[in-house]
Design a protein around this motif. Structure first.
Motif, PDB file in Angstrom:
ATOM      1  N   THR A   1      34.518  35.422  50.824  1.00  0.00           N
ATOM      2  CA  THR A   1      35.932  36.262  51.226  1.00  0.00           C
ATOM      3  C   THR A   1      36.547  36.786  49.983  1.00  0.00           C
ATOM      4  OG1 THR A   1      36.214  34.521  53.066  1.00  0.00           O
ATOM      5  CG2 THR A   1      38.231  35.507  52.195  1.00  0.00           C
ATOM      6  N   ILE A   2      36.419  35.885  48.934  1.00  0.00           N
ATOM      7  CA  ILE A   2      36.816  36.384  47.567  1.00  0.00           C
ATOM      8  C   ILE A   2      36.122  37.824  47.238  1.00  0.00           C
ATOM      9  CG2 ILE A   2      36.900  35.916  45.077  1.00  0.00           C
ATOM     10  CD1 ILE A   2      37.381  32.967  45.761  1.00  0.00           C
ATOM     11  N   GLU A   3      34.846  37.774  47.194  1.00  0.00           N
ATOM     12  CA  GLU A   3      34.218  39.281  47.136  1.00  0.00           C
ATOM     13  C   GLU A   3      34.479  40.320  47.856  1.00  0.00           C
ATOM     14  OE1 GLU A   3      30.090  38.120  47.362  1.00  0.00           O
ATOM     15  OE2 GLU A   3      29.853  36.992  45.543  1.00  0.00           O
ATOM     16  N   GLU A   4      34.795  39.969  49.140  1.00  0.00           N
ATOM     17  CA  GLU A   4      35.330  41.026  49.998  1.00  0.00           C
ATOM     18  C   GLU A   4      36.812  41.477  49.781  1.00  0.00           C
ATOM     19  OE1 GLU A   4      35.148  39.478  53.857  1.00  0.00           O
ATOM     20  OE2 GLU A   4      33.036  39.389  54.356  1.00  0.00           O
ATOM     21  N   LEU A   5      37.713  40.489  49.418  1.00  0.00           N
ATOM     22  CA  LEU A   5      39.044  40.778  48.839  1.00  0.00           C
ATOM     23  C   LEU A   5      38.762  41.693  47.555  1.00  0.00           C
ATOM     24  CD1 LEU A   5      40.837  37.515  49.474  1.00  0.00           C
ATOM     25  CD2 LEU A   5      41.074  39.723  50.604  1.00  0.00           C
ATOM     26  N   GLU A   6      37.930  41.223  46.599  1.00  0.00           N
ATOM     27  CA  GLU A   6      37.781  42.009  45.246  1.00  0.00           C
ATOM     28  C   GLU A   6      37.206  43.478  45.813  1.00  0.00           C
ATOM     29  OE1 GLU A   6      35.436  39.686  42.815  1.00  0.00           O
ATOM     30  OE2 GLU A   6      36.714  38.416  42.297  1.00  0.00           O
ATOM     31  N   SER A   7      36.278  43.679  46.665  1.00  0.00           N
ATOM     32  CA  SER A   7      36.032  44.943  46.960  1.00  0.00           C
ATOM     33  C   SER A   7      36.834  45.839  47.358  1.00  0.00           C
ATOM     34  CB  SER A   7      34.529  44.905  47.961  1.00  0.00           C
ATOM     35  OG  SER A   7      34.976  44.067  49.070  1.00  0.00           O
ATOM     36  N   THR A   8      37.756  45.113  48.522  1.00  0.00           N
ATOM     37  CA  THR A   8      38.886  45.706  49.204  1.00  0.00           C
ATOM     38  C   THR A   8      39.868  46.055  48.102  1.00  0.00           C
ATOM     39  OG1 THR A   8      38.225  44.709  51.086  1.00  0.00           O
ATOM     40  CG2 THR A   8      40.459  45.758  50.896  1.00  0.00           C
ATOM     41  N   LEU A   9      40.005  45.439  47.128  1.00  0.00           N
ATOM     42  CA  LEU A   9      41.109  45.548  45.998  1.00  0.00           C
ATOM     43  C   LEU A   9      40.541  46.653  45.152  1.00  0.00           C
ATOM     44  CD1 LEU A   9      43.488  44.820  44.491  1.00  0.00           C
ATOM     45  CD2 LEU A   9      42.249  43.148  43.232  1.00  0.00           C
ATOM     46  N   LYS A  10      39.328  46.805  44.712  1.00  0.00           N
ATOM     47  CA  LYS A  10      38.538  47.930  44.215  1.00  0.00           C
ATOM     48  C   LYS A  10      38.802  49.322  44.865  1.00  0.00           C
ATOM     49  CE  LYS A  10      34.533  49.040  41.509  1.00  0.00           C
ATOM     50  NZ  LYS A  10      33.118  48.562  41.402  1.00  0.00           N
ATOM     51  N   ALA A  11      38.440  48.979  46.152  1.00  0.00           N
ATOM     52  CA  ALA A  11      38.643  50.229  46.927  1.00  0.00           C
ATOM     53  C   ALA A  11      40.089  50.758  46.907  1.00  0.00           C
ATOM     54  CB  ALA A  11      38.289  50.316  48.479  1.00  0.00           C
ATOM     55  N   LYS A  12      41.023  49.887  47.190  1.00  0.00           N
ATOM     56  CA  LYS A  12      42.295  50.229  47.059  1.00  0.00           C
ATOM     57  C   LYS A  12      43.000  50.759  45.644  1.00  0.00           C
ATOM     58  CE  LYS A  12      43.780  48.926  51.248  1.00  0.00           C
ATOM     59  NZ  LYS A  12      44.159  49.739  52.181  1.00  0.00           N
ATOM     60  N   GLU A  13      42.224  50.265  44.668  1.00  0.00           N
ATOM     61  CA  GLU A  13      42.577  50.702  43.287  1.00  0.00           C
ATOM     62  C   GLU A  13      42.062  52.317  43.076  1.00  0.00           C
ATOM     63  OE1 GLU A  13      40.879  48.022  40.535  1.00  0.00           O
ATOM     64  OE2 GLU A  13      42.578  46.420  40.709  1.00  0.00           O
ATOM     65  N   GLU A  14      40.770  52.494  43.739  1.00  0.00           N
ATOM     66  CA  GLU A  14      40.316  53.864  43.566  1.00  0.00           C
ATOM     67  C   GLU A  14      41.228  54.630  44.251  1.00  0.00           C
ATOM     68  OE1 GLU A  14      36.271  53.417  45.038  1.00  0.00           O
ATOM     69  OE2 GLU A  14      35.566  52.589  43.086  1.00  0.00           O
ATOM     70  N   GLU A  15      41.569  54.244  45.595  1.00  0.00           N
ATOM     71  CA  GLU A  15      42.486  54.919  46.442  1.00  0.00           C
ATOM     72  C   GLU A  15      43.695  55.505  45.554  1.00  0.00           C
ATOM     73  OE1 GLU A  15      44.284  55.377  50.961  1.00  0.00           O
ATOM     74  OE2 GLU A  15      43.332  53.594  50.368  1.00  0.00           O
ATOM     75  N   LEU A  16      44.259  54.341  44.872  1.00  0.00           N
ATOM     76  CA  LEU A  16      45.507  54.582  44.217  1.00  0.00           C
ATOM     77  C   LEU A  16      45.270  55.594  43.243  1.00  0.00           C
ATOM     78  CD1 LEU A  16      48.468  53.561  43.561  1.00  0.00           C
ATOM     79  CD2 LEU A  16      47.616  51.992  42.363  1.00  0.00           C
ATOM     80  N   GLU A  17      44.058  55.535  42.603  1.00  0.00           N
ATOM     81  CA  GLU A  17      44.012  56.425  41.427  1.00  0.00           C
ATOM     82  C   GLU A  17      44.096  58.088  41.809  1.00  0.00           C
ATOM     83  OE1 GLU A  17      43.748  56.043  38.253  1.00  0.00           O
ATOM     84  OE2 GLU A  17      44.225  53.948  38.284  1.00  0.00           O
ATOM     85  N   ARG A  18      43.163  58.080  43.083  1.00  0.00           N
ATOM     86  CA  ARG A  18      43.145  59.394  43.931  1.00  0.00           C
ATOM     87  C   ARG A  18      44.528  60.006  44.100  1.00  0.00           C
ATOM     88  NH1 ARG A  18      42.984  60.969  48.665  1.00  0.00           N
ATOM     89  NH2 ARG A  18      42.859  58.972  49.644  1.00  0.00           N
ATOM     90  N   LEU A  19      45.306  59.035  44.766  1.00  0.00           N
ATOM     91  CA  LEU A  19      46.551  59.421  44.968  1.00  0.00           C
ATOM     92  C   LEU A  19      47.474  59.966  43.724  1.00  0.00           C
ATOM     93  CD1 LEU A  19      47.393  56.716  47.884  1.00  0.00           C
ATOM     94  CD2 LEU A  19      47.010  59.177  48.212  1.00  0.00           C
ATOM     95  N   LYS A  20      47.379  59.031  42.613  1.00  0.00           N
ATOM     96  CA  LYS A  20      47.883  59.525  41.561  1.00  0.00           C
ATOM     97  C   LYS A  20      47.512  60.782  41.023  1.00  0.00           C
ATOM     98  CE  LYS A  20      48.823  54.893  39.425  1.00  0.00           C
ATOM     99  NZ  LYS A  20      48.425  53.866  38.394  1.00  0.00           N
ATOM    100  N   GLU A  21      45.941  61.113  41.074  1.00  0.00           N
ATOM    101  CA  GLU A  21      45.727  62.387  40.789  1.00  0.00           C
ATOM    102  C   GLU A  21      46.311  63.333  41.773  1.00  0.00           C
ATOM    103  OE1 GLU A  21      41.452  62.199  40.891  1.00  0.00           O
ATOM    104  OE2 GLU A  21      41.155  61.233  39.106  1.00  0.00           O
TER     105      GLU A  21
END
Length: 358
Positions: free
Chosen positions: A256-276
């Motif tokens: 569960t922690i790994e899934e949450l970390e992967s989800t968090l990483k995807a959200k961070e990437e999406e946030l970076e894309r939105l910032k761009e």
């Protein structure tokens, strides 16, 4: 305590957890947010400690011992068991690098604690060896003050021996009375020195007896600790039947922690894309504002040119009207000139006829 608390060796920030004392399975957060976790060296006790404060409350106060182990259970979480505090501490870090650095420091200070413990044991052995030797020397004679005094009496018998030898053979070596008294003073000094040594041996014996009592107390404390650990081992053996369930639960939590970390990483990437995208939109908006300003300037200039064109058209129209009036006037003058020319022609012809007729 102020010396080691005021000078941390290494500090980091993490979320602090403790194992639930009732279930021994779930983690209970002891800090609402990330707090500072520091390593300290207690110079008064020659030990290393891990301390963390949440405000004025100490949520971690753990002394590092050579038998402790820091375990990394995931990429950002680690734990260690403290038998003195009867709990398990857990730390959640913001990145894997912080976890690796904390684990390296734990291993380093654990080794330092082991070396310090070995040095202190060697020091205790060295300090206890003279007492043991003195006690061994005393064991050759009865360990009582009376026996020690008896030994002194036995050692004082040579006082009579040197005096008796001259008396036994007066013909061979007759000693003067003054020389005999000097010998007696010498043996009295020896007797006083022996009594001083006996007093020192008595004090050493008493010290050894006190050390034996202290060692007996330590042995009793160690026996109590061994019994407590034996009970703890029995309890752990009773809980070993639930180990598979705990492992499966731990595996599920790790997944569960790994899934949450992967989800968090995807959200961070999406946030970076939105910032761009936001940055690009801001640039486009700036370009649009610049173009709008240029368009307004162009429209203003176009209006000025239109007003100038209208003025030129009016001037052209008035000029055309003036030219048309001038043409009409010129045409009228030409017609008048033609009439005058025709009249002058008739007048010439008449004059010519008159000339010819005369």
């Amino acid at each position: 305590a102020t010396d080691w608390r005021s000078q941390p060796i290494y500090s980091t920030r993490a979320h602090v957890f403790q194992i639930d004392p009732n279930t021994k399975k779930n983690w209970v957060p002891t800090s609402k947010h990330a707090v500072t976790v520091s390593y300290f060296y207690d110079s008064t006790r020659n030990v290393y400690r891990i301390i963390s404060l949440d405000g004025s409350k100490a949520i971690i106060n753990s002394t590092i011992t050579p038998n402790m182990t820091f375990t990394k259970t995931s990429q950002k979480f680690g734990q260690w068991a403290d038998s003195r505090a009867n709990t398990v501490y857990g730390l959640g870090f913001s990145s894997e690098n912080h976890l690796v650095k904390f684990a390296e420091k734990f291993a380093e200070f654990k080794e330092a604690a082991r070396l310090a413990k070995e040095k202190s044991q060697e020091k205790m052995e060295l300090t206890s060896t003279p007492s043991q030797e003195s006690a061994t020397g005393d064991m050759q004679s009865p360990l009582t003050p009376e026996s020690i005094n008896g030994t002194d009496d036995e050692r004082t018998t040579p006082d009579a021996t040197p005096n008796s030898e001259p008396r036994a053979e007066p013909s061979q070596n007759a000693l003067p009375f003054s020389h005999s008294s000097a010998i007696n003073k010498h043996w009295e000094a020896e007797l006083a020195a022996l009594k001083g040594n006996n007093a020192k041996l008595t004090a050493a014996l008493l010290e050894s007896t006190a050390n034996v009592k202290q060692w007996k107390q330590q042995l009793a404390a160690y026996q109590e600790e061994a019994e407590r650990l034996h009970k703890r081992v029995t309890e752990l053996e009773c809980l070993s039947g639930q180990a598979n369930v705990i492992k499966s639960h731990k595996t599920e939590l790790n997944q569960t922690i790994e899934e949450l970390e992967s989800t968090l990483k995807a959200k961070e990437e999406e946030l970076e894309r939105l910032k761009e995208e936001v940055d690009n939109a801001n640039q486009l908006q700036a370009q649009r504002d610049a173009l709008t300003e240029k368009l307004q300037e162009t429209e203003t200039r176009n209006k000025d040119l239109e007003s100038q064109l209208a003025e030129l058209e009016q001037r052209l129209e008035s000029s055309q009207l003036e030219q048309e009036a001038f043409r009409r006037n010129l045409k009228t003058l030409l017609e008048i000139l033609d009439g005058k020319i025709f009249e002058l022609t008739e007048l010439r012809d008449n004059l010519a006829k008159l000339i010819e007729g005369s």
